[in-house]
Design a protein around this motif. Sequence first.
Motif, PDB file in Angstrom:
ATOM      1  N   ASN A  10      22.766  42.671  10.428  1.00  0.00           N
ATOM      2  CA  ASN A  10      23.376  42.754  11.750  1.00  0.00           C
ATOM      3  C   ASN A  10      23.390  41.393  12.440  1.00  0.00           C
ATOM      4  O   ASN A  10      22.339  40.795  12.676  1.00  0.00           O
ATOM      5  N   GLU A  11      24.581  40.942  12.778  1.00  0.00           N
ATOM      6  CA  GLU A  11      24.740  39.602  13.347  1.00  0.00           C
ATOM      7  C   GLU A  11      24.231  39.484  14.777  1.00  0.00           C
ATOM      8  O   GLU A  11      24.141  38.367  15.312  1.00  0.00           O
ATOM      9  N   LYS A  12      23.893  40.576  15.414  1.00  0.00           N
ATOM     10  CA  LYS A  12      23.395  40.463  16.787  1.00  0.00           C
ATOM     11  C   LYS A  12      22.059  39.726  16.834  1.00  0.00           C
ATOM     12  O   LYS A  12      21.692  39.173  17.877  1.00  0.00           O
ATOM     13  N   TYR A  13      21.360  39.656  15.692  1.00  0.00           N
ATOM     14  CA  TYR A  13      20.070  38.948  15.675  1.00  0.00           C
ATOM     15  C   TYR A  13      20.238  37.430  15.631  1.00  0.00           C
ATOM     16  O   TYR A  13      19.277  36.700  15.815  1.00  0.00           O
ATOM     17  N   ILE A  14      21.474  36.965  15.398  1.00  0.00           N
ATOM     18  CA  ILE A  14      21.741  35.528  15.558  1.00  0.00           C
ATOM     19  C   ILE A  14      22.628  35.299  16.787  1.00  0.00           C
ATOM     20  O   ILE A  14      23.235  34.233  16.941  1.00  0.00           O
TER      21      ILE A  14
END
Length: 529
Positions: free
Chosen positions: A266-270
């Motif tokens: 999940n890209e929300k963690y970057i």
Amino acid sequence: MVQSMSHSGGESERQAQKPAAEYVRMSTDHQKYSTANQAQAIREYAARHGFRIEKTYEDSGKSGLNLDDREALKQLIDDVQNGAADFSTILVYDISRWGRFQDADEGAYYEHLCKRAGISVRYCAEQFENDGSPVSTIVKGVKRAMAGEYSRELSVKVFAGQRRLIELGYRQGGPAGFGLRRQLIDQNGIAKAELVRGEHKSIQTDRIVLIPGPAQEIETIRFIYEAFVAQGKSEREIADGLNAKGVTTDLGRAWTRATVHQILINEKYIGNNVWNRCSCKLKGPRVYNPRERWIRRDQAFESIVDEETFRSAQTIIAERCKRYSNEELLDVLRGLLEQHGYLSGIIIDELEVGPSSSAYRTRFGSLLRAYELIGFSPERDYRYIEINRALRRMYPDFIAATVRGIGDIGGSVRQDTETDLLTVNGEFTASLCLVRSQETVAGSYRWKVRFDAGLRPDITVAIRMNQMNSAVLDYYLLPRFEMETDMAALAEDNGLALDAYRFDSLDMLFELAARSQLLEVSYGLGSMH
């Protein structure tokens, strides 16, 4: 409600006018559809066509999706069926006011009940006369379907608004997820409060962004990435380790391989804001969208994991997937070429299981290079010439088959030998055109339909060829008064305004011919009495 209407004027003038009722409906969709505006347009129509309005049936603030709460329309139908109607015509502003029924046949059914009782329905703001002619019949069916698709059109507008907010970096719907929290901000970007699970904003101009959650959860996120990237542990091993420590997910549940995997991809963690991975529109099935349809804004939020670590995790996950050798990739292309006789990016990507067109671009530098390695050359310019020649050879057969099909249902057709314009049962004209498929630079397909301004047929039958131009894909029956330009550029998906005229065969044209023939016979029988 139902209102009785009083009229002034001389008795002779009243007797010359035909009695009618008006039906008006308003939900909350737009001011132009207010009952007063509808009534004004209906009265102007009545004055032009010699009607006097005896009754008004009014549904205010009622949705047109069904009949449930529309007491006035129920009363109208009851009056018609019980013989209590003292009018011969019902005037309605347009088809959408009659109803936005999700099943177009429902609206047709209520109109049929009126027609069976000898009472016609007229749509005052529509461009066609509801006279039962073949052309008006097909257009009315399309208009009913379009009225029922109002919710879909509204969904498109809402989607556009949500897309804009995502691109501005705002969160749209759903829980924040493990390690993150939802932060409420005002229209000036000033933080207001942290929202708890299930809590929503109350002011329309407020927005929501994601912020890092509690320190313990952030530490767990970073542990997952460290264990996976640096220590080489699998998702299952990481989940077992977290469960052994008594660490739970944001839902208070034990960790599984799947929940760890979701953290890792999940890209929300970057800090990236990504939306529309999956969609569920108009209560339809849940659909997982391809990556190119995702809506995103990179670096919208504060990151928890650095981008290098995240990309390393994605590389590890990708490496675990099956890798094709160069020869295996080329063998797939050879099979597709043998099957279709031609190759394109779309043909490759339509494979349910196998490499995508992007895999060939990555491995060989371009699709053309991969084509060359198996001895295939698109030769687009030469194909264009050959395709047009082939279509010209096929055209007489389509004309003959159409004439034969109309004859088989008992209709009559006259063919102009110079223009091939078909006159069906002496009632309407039709022109056939074969439309070749053209691939764009982006790999999509277009079909350009040119309307003959000189012939002005009532219906243009556009016969679309498939992507290979080797066989018929489908048929568009396009009425003249719905086409405002000299050319229509059809795509693979055109929206209801055009695709409502799409059919898989010419059966609809034959049905129109049969219908016009029956009407002609009935008129002839009527004149004998």
